[in-house]
Design an enzyme around this catalytic site. Structure first.
Site, mmCIF file in Angstrom:
data_model
loop_
_atom_site.group_PDB
_atom_site.id
_atom_site.type_symbol
_atom_site.label_atom_id
_atom_site.label_comp_id
_atom_site.label_asym_id
_atom_site.label_seq_id
_atom_site.Cartn_x
_atom_site.Cartn_y
_atom_site.Cartn_z
ATOM 1 N N SER A 1 15.939 67.806 73.740
ATOM 2 C CA SER A 1 15.336 68.282 74.991
ATOM 3 C C SER A 1 15.734 67.306 76.095
ATOM 4 C CB SER A 1 13.810 68.388 74.810
ATOM 5 O OG SER A 1 13.206 68.938 75.940
ATOM 6 N N HIS B 1 16.713 72.325 75.012
ATOM 7 C CA HIS B 1 15.784 72.935 75.958
ATOM 8 C C HIS B 1 16.385 72.888 77.360
ATOM 9 C CE1 HIS B 1 12.140 71.821 73.216
ATOM 10 N NE2 HIS B 1 12.757 72.926 72.812
ATOM 11 N N ASP C 1 8.419 70.000 69.828
ATOM 12 C CA ASP C 1 9.216 71.065 69.212
ATOM 13 C C ASP C 1 10.233 70.441 68.252
ATOM 14 O OD1 ASP C 1 10.076 73.657 68.746
ATOM 15 O OD2 ASP C 1 11.524 73.624 70.389
#
Length: 194
Positions: free
Chosen positions: A16, A43, A136
């Protein structure tokens, strides 16, 4: 067979915030003939045009591009989740895209990729968690571990943002915790087996 000598079929990477820099570093270390397919969830904003395929295309010999529905995973290629789509691996190891609800506030979700890839590849999958500011990927990495795949987490000290590596460490006991500057080299050792 021991994880240290096993042949692997695919690598999934989740990242991310800070991921662009981290992936650049990892890919700059890969051998030109790196053979394992790599599937990546990074992400990004739903409206962001990802530069990742262009950035990573300068490394290795395989095709690097955003994944498309029904793609067959091929040796040496790199598949990147498109913005605002979950990337899944079907049981026959083809790829699927989905606009189902966000998971962990994310679409694409690392957990979705890791869990579906783990089901398809079982012990032949390698999962890697890099820098990021969410949790995540923690559950997905744990699933890979439960199915006897190989799990790697970037050491929090070497991460630009350590929340994601720390969440992965809290959810499981990965096989390796590596600094960023060793991950690409380690991936080469996995790709060169048999």
């Amino acid at each position: 067979m021991e994880k240290s000598t096993r042949k692997y079929e695919a690598i999934v990477i989740g990242t991310s915030a800070g991921g662009l820099t981290a992936l650049h570093r990892v890919f700059s270390q890969l051998d030109e003939k790196f053979r394992l397919p790599i599937l990546i969830v990074q992400h990004v904003s739903p409206n962001y045009e990802s530069r990742l395929p262009v950035l990573l295309s300068q490394y290795g010999t395989g095709l690097v591009r955003e994944a498309e529905d029904k793609d067959q995973v091929r040796e040496g290629n790199v598949y990147i989740s498109p913005p605002n789509y979950h990337l899944l691996v079907e049981p026959d190891k083809s790829l699927a895209l989905s606009v189902q609800d966000r998971v962990n506030l994310s679409r694409p979700s690392i957990d979705v990729l890791f869990e579906t890839a783990s089901e398809a590849y079982c012990e032949s999958l390698v999962g890697i968690i890099l820098t990021g500011t969410t949790s995540d990927g923690a559950n997905g990495l744990s699933t890979i571990q439960k199915r006897c795949g190989l799990t790697i987490v970037q050491s929090p000290k070497s991460a630009e943002f350590d929340t994601m590596p720390r969440a992965a460490l809290a959810a499981s006991s990965p096989d390796f915790i590596l600094p960023l500057n060793e991950i690409g080299l380690f991936m080469n050792s996995l790709s060169n087996r048999g």
